[in-house]
Design a protein around this motif. Structure first.
Motif, PDB file in Angstrom:
ATOM      1  N   ASN A 194       0.872  -1.332  -0.239  1.00 24.47           N
ATOM      2  CA  ASN A 194      -0.008   0.043   0.038  1.00 24.47           C
ATOM      3  C   ASN A 194       0.898   1.259   0.122  1.00 24.47           C
ATOM      4  OD1 ASN A 194      -2.369  -1.527   0.137  1.00 24.47           O
ATOM      5  ND2 ASN A 194      -2.417  -1.559   2.211  1.00 24.47           N
ATOM      6  N   ASP A 195       0.453   2.349  -0.731  1.00 25.30           N
ATOM      7  CA  ASP A 195       0.939   3.479  -0.234  1.00 25.30           C
ATOM      8  C   ASP A 195       2.268   3.707  -1.401  1.00 25.30           C
ATOM      9  OD1 ASP A 195      -0.866   4.792   1.138  1.00 25.30           O
ATOM     10  OD2 ASP A 195      -0.054   4.116   2.785  1.00 25.30           O
ATOM     11  N   VAL A 196       2.308   2.732  -2.419  1.00 25.50           N
ATOM     12  CA  VAL A 196       3.534   2.736  -3.263  1.00 25.50           C
ATOM     13  C   VAL A 196       2.946   2.895  -4.661  1.00 25.50           C
ATOM     14  CG1 VAL A 196       5.232   1.128  -4.129  1.00 25.50           C
ATOM     15  CG2 VAL A 196       4.697   1.175  -1.829  1.00 25.50           C
ATOM     16  N   PHE A 197       3.839   3.515  -5.353  1.00 27.80           N
ATOM     17  CA  PHE A 197       3.672   3.703  -6.942  1.00 27.80           C
ATOM     18  C   PHE A 197       3.785   2.266  -7.463  1.00 27.80           C
ATOM     19  CE2 PHE A 197       4.388   7.772  -9.419  1.00 27.80           C
ATOM     20  CZ  PHE A 197       3.725   8.533  -8.726  1.00 27.80           C
ATOM     21  N   GLU A 198       3.053   1.583  -7.799  1.00 33.65           N
ATOM     22  CA  GLU A 198       3.123   0.292  -8.372  1.00 33.65           C
ATOM     23  C   GLU A 198       3.392   0.280  -9.913  1.00 33.65           C
ATOM     24  OE1 GLU A 198      -0.143  -2.076  -7.276  1.00 33.65           O
ATOM     25  OE2 GLU A 198       0.184  -1.759  -5.221  1.00 33.65           O
ATOM     26  N   ASP A 199       2.602   1.162 -10.451  1.00 33.61           N
ATOM     27  CA  ASP A 199       2.918   1.497 -11.935  1.00 33.61           C
ATOM     28  C   ASP A 199       2.355   2.676 -12.406  1.00 33.61           C
ATOM     29  OD1 ASP A 199       0.310  -0.998 -13.117  1.00 33.61           O
ATOM     30  OD2 ASP A 199       0.254   0.786 -12.086  1.00 33.61           O
ATOM     31  N   VAL A 200       2.617   3.098 -13.646  1.00 36.38           N
ATOM     32  CA  VAL A 200       1.898   4.558 -13.896  1.00 36.38           C
ATOM     33  C   VAL A 200       1.103   4.356 -15.148  1.00 36.38           C
ATOM     34  CG1 VAL A 200       3.446   6.000 -12.811  1.00 36.38           C
ATOM     35  CG2 VAL A 200       4.063   4.864 -14.834  1.00 36.38           C
ATOM     36  N   ALA A 201      -0.343   4.140 -15.034  1.00 36.64           N
ATOM     37  CA  ALA A 201      -1.242   3.921 -16.235  1.00 36.64           C
ATOM     38  C   ALA A 201      -1.048   5.355 -17.171  1.00 36.64           C
ATOM     39  CB  ALA A 201      -2.499   3.740 -16.101  1.00 36.64           C
ATOM     40  N   ASP A 202      -1.003   5.301 -18.372  1.00 37.16           N
ATOM     41  CA  ASP A 202      -0.938   6.148 -19.483  1.00 37.16           C
ATOM     42  C   ASP A 202      -1.289   5.515 -20.921  1.00 37.16           C
ATOM     43  OD1 ASP A 202       1.275   8.050 -21.599  1.00 37.16           O
ATOM     44  OD2 ASP A 202      -0.670   8.934 -20.436  1.00 37.16           O
ATOM     45  N   ASN A 203      -2.315   6.162 -21.280  1.00 36.66           N
ATOM     46  CA  ASN A 203      -2.826   5.575 -22.430  1.00 36.66           C
ATOM     47  C   ASN A 203      -2.029   5.661 -23.894  1.00 36.66           C
ATOM     48  OD1 ASN A 203      -5.256   4.572 -21.459  1.00 36.66           O
ATOM     49  ND2 ASN A 203      -6.329   6.603 -21.699  1.00 36.66           N
ATOM     50  N   ASN A 204      -0.949   6.495 -23.493  1.00 30.86           N
ATOM     51  CA  ASN A 204      -0.146   6.804 -24.624  1.00 30.86           C
ATOM     52  C   ASN A 204       1.144   5.855 -24.808  1.00 30.86           C
ATOM     53  OD1 ASN A 204      -1.694   9.017 -25.893  1.00 30.86           O
ATOM     54  ND2 ASN A 204      -0.951  10.120 -24.341  1.00 30.86           N
ATOM     55  N   LYS A 205       1.276   4.976 -24.233  1.00 31.43           N
ATOM     56  CA  LYS A 205       2.230   3.728 -24.115  1.00 31.43           C
ATOM     57  C   LYS A 205       3.548   4.302 -23.650  1.00 31.43           C
ATOM     58  CE  LYS A 205       1.976   0.363 -27.046  1.00 31.43           C
ATOM     59  NZ  LYS A 205       2.120  -0.432 -28.305  1.00 31.43           N
ATOM     60  N   VAL A 206       3.587   4.822 -22.591  1.00 32.54           N
ATOM     61  CA  VAL A 206       5.051   5.389 -22.067  1.00 32.54           C
ATOM     62  C   VAL A 206       5.412   4.156 -21.154  1.00 32.54           C
ATOM     63  CG1 VAL A 206       4.140   7.639 -22.172  1.00 32.54           C
ATOM     64  CG2 VAL A 206       3.991   6.809 -19.833  1.00 32.54           C
ATOM     65  N   ILE A 207       6.740   4.357 -20.738  1.00 32.42           N
ATOM     66  CA  ILE A 207       7.395   3.575 -19.932  1.00 32.42           C
ATOM     67  C   ILE A 207       8.569   4.218 -19.335  1.00 32.42           C
ATOM     68  CG2 ILE A 207       9.275   1.548 -19.927  1.00 32.42           C
ATOM     69  CD1 ILE A 207       7.820   0.165 -22.122  1.00 32.42           C
ATOM     70  N   ALA A 208       8.653   3.941 -18.067  1.00 36.90           N
ATOM     71  CA  ALA A 208       9.587   4.833 -17.096  1.00 36.90           C
ATOM     72  C   ALA A 208      10.656   3.755 -17.191  1.00 36.90           C
ATOM     73  CB  ALA A 208       8.827   5.312 -15.829  1.00 36.90           C
ATOM     74  N   PHE A 209      12.050   4.226 -17.380  1.00 37.44           N
ATOM     75  CA  PHE A 209      13.082   3.338 -16.779  1.00 37.44           C
ATOM     76  C   PHE A 209      13.769   3.918 -15.553  1.00 37.44           C
ATOM     77  CE2 PHE A 209      13.144   1.720 -21.398  1.00 37.44           C
ATOM     78  CZ  PHE A 209      13.588   0.583 -21.250  1.00 37.44           C
ATOM     79  N   THR A 210      14.150   3.217 -14.653  1.00 38.38           N
ATOM     80  CA  THR A 210      14.856   3.482 -13.584  1.00 38.38           C
ATOM     81  C   THR A 210      15.980   2.705 -13.565  1.00 38.38           C
ATOM     82  OG1 THR A 210      13.527   1.952 -12.161  1.00 38.38           O
ATOM     83  CG2 THR A 210      12.335   4.266 -12.459  1.00 38.38           C
ATOM     84  N   PHE A 211      16.910   3.482 -12.951  1.00 42.14           N
ATOM     85  CA  PHE A 211      18.256   2.657 -12.592  1.00 42.14           C
ATOM     86  C   PHE A 211      18.915   3.141 -11.203  1.00 42.14           C
ATOM     87  CE2 PHE A 211      17.714   3.788 -17.077  1.00 42.14           C
ATOM     88  CZ  PHE A 211      18.276   2.461 -17.813  1.00 42.14           C
ATOM     89  N   ASP A 212      19.222   2.046 -10.640  1.00 44.62           N
ATOM     90  CA  ASP A 212      19.783   1.964  -9.180  1.00 44.62           C
ATOM     91  C   ASP A 212      21.358   2.116  -9.159  1.00 44.62           C
ATOM     92  OD1 ASP A 212      17.199   1.896  -8.641  1.00 44.62           O
ATOM     93  OD2 ASP A 212      17.289   0.044  -7.377  1.00 44.62           O
ATOM     94  N   ALA A 213      21.805   2.913  -8.294  1.00 43.54           N
ATOM     95  CA  ALA A 213      23.257   2.948  -7.933  1.00 43.54           C
ATOM     96  C   ALA A 213      23.331   2.525  -6.547  1.00 43.54           C
ATOM     97  CB  ALA A 213      24.028   4.059  -8.330  1.00 43.54           C
ATOM     98  N   CYS A 214      23.671   1.296  -6.102  1.00 39.60           N
ATOM     99  CA  CYS A 214      23.500   0.781  -4.795  1.00 39.60           C
ATOM    100  C   CYS A 214      25.067   1.095  -3.942  1.00 39.60           C
ATOM    101  CB  CYS A 214      23.217  -0.770  -4.847  1.00 39.60           C
ATOM    102  SG  CYS A 214      21.874  -1.063  -5.835  1.00 39.60           S
ATOM    103  N   ILE A 215      25.895   0.212  -3.953  1.00 37.48           N
ATOM    104  CA  ILE A 215      27.088   0.595  -3.285  1.00 37.48           C
ATOM    105  C   ILE A 215      28.134   0.038  -4.274  1.00 37.48           C
ATOM    106  CG2 ILE A 215      26.182   0.648  -1.051  1.00 37.48           C
ATOM    107  CD1 ILE A 215      27.193  -2.540  -0.692  1.00 37.48           C
ATOM    108  N   GLY A 216      29.291   0.357  -4.198  1.00 33.67           N
ATOM    109  CA  GLY A 216      30.523  -0.013  -4.925  1.00 33.67           C
ATOM    110  C   GLY A 216      31.745   0.665  -4.693  1.00 33.67           C
ATOM    111  N   LYS A 217      32.948   0.297  -5.514  1.00 28.66           N
ATOM    112  CA  LYS A 217      34.219   1.118  -5.303  1.00 28.66           C
ATOM    113  C   LYS A 217      34.046   2.454  -6.337  1.00 28.66           C
ATOM    114  CE  LYS A 217      36.336  -3.288  -4.888  1.00 28.66           C
ATOM    115  NZ  LYS A 217      37.464  -4.277  -5.616  1.00 28.66           N
TER     116      LYS A 217
END
Length: 282
Positions: free
Chosen positions: A64-87
């Motif tokens: 609950n209370d989470v952006f599960e997806d984003v409906a849009d009739n114009n066929k959009v996709i949202a790419f998200t990229f994580d940077a966790c930890i690293g050197k």
């Protein structure tokens, strides 16, 4: 004596693991305390008092209370990229350069640890309007109010640590960029319902995903990542990937996936695309 030896052989490794987890948690606490100021501690106590006797609620990826997806009739996709930890320099520059060349907007979720190790790169990315910066936690800890975790990733142990993980990295990002992040993603994307409500109180929205690219498994073949994205594409989908592993195959996968998605009529947006935000702020 033999029975005692067997018991010790079983118990000793468990005690070592427990001690290692305790030591790791102490290290986390010591690091986070360097950010404490009287103003911040007063702020944190105020938020804590808004959640008396709180229970975790459901723990998972889609809650609950989470952006599960984003409906849009114009066929959009949202790419998200994580940077966790690293050197230091743990950064997939060819991947980001491909996004820039193709003019593909994206939301980049960064941890405070990654920022510290890649400060120059972070500043450059935050200044590029093609991207927006999301909050991936100060120390890349999984956010739960009772220490529940997934995949062995270090987790917050209580509400105060949840606030630290979310708020201190939000303040860090704001101080470096002049803009406070709107979105938060917990390490592993797992969290609980109370954490999602805490994020709301802090002015952020928890973001998960509905297309798991599969790139989090090291050296997943690019064809597999591509198929995961293309075969599960739908209007308003949020894709989760990573950009802190230059040796992995995200770039090769996207070089195959993007043309196929475009051929199907998809276009690409950041999470703050006006239609995405309006769907979830009414």
């Amino acid at each position: 004596m033999k029975i005692l030896f067997v018991l010790l052989s079983i118990i000793t490794p468990l005690l070592v693991v427990a001690q290692n987890k305790t030591d790791a948690h102490k290290a986390f606490v010591n690091k986070v305390q360097t950010y404490y100021t009287p103003e911040y501690l007063n702020f944190r106590n105020k938020i804590i008092n808004e959640f008396p006797n709180a229970k975790p609620g459901r723990f998972g990826v889609i809650i609950n209370d989470v952006f599960e997806d984003v409906a849009d009739n114009n066929k959009v996709i949202a790419f998200t990229f994580d940077a966790c930890i690293g050197k230091k320099n743990d950064y997939n520059a060819p991947l980001i350069n491909f996004l820039i060349q193709q003019r593909i907007p994206a939301t980049l979720f960064v941890s405070g640890l990654w920022i510290d190790d890649n400060m120059e790169v972070f500043r450059k990315l935050s200044q590029d309007t093609l991207f927006e910066i999301g909050n991936h936690g100060l120390l890349h800890r999984l956010c739960s109010i009772d220490g529940e975790t997934k995949y062995g990733v270090a987790a917050t142990q209580n509400i105060s640590e949840v606030i630290d993980e979310m708020e201190l990295n939000a303040r860090k990002i704001a101080a470096l960029t002049g803009k406070r992040p709107q979105f938060f993603r917990s390490a592993t994307a797992y969290t609980d319902e109370t954490c999602a409500k805490i994020a709301n109180q802090l002015g952020m929205k928890v973001i998960n995903f509905d297309i798991l690219s599969g790139d989090a498994i090291p050296f997943t073949p690019p064809e597999v990542i591509k198929d995961n994205i293309v075969n599960n594409a739908k209007p308003g989908a949020i894709v989760i990937m990573h950009f802190n592993h230059p040796q992995w195959f995200e770039l090769e996968a996207l070089k195959m996936a993007i043309p196929e998605l475009k051929a199907k009529g998809y276009r690409f947006v950041k999470l703050t695309h006006e239609k995405l935000v309006s769907q979830h702020t009414k």
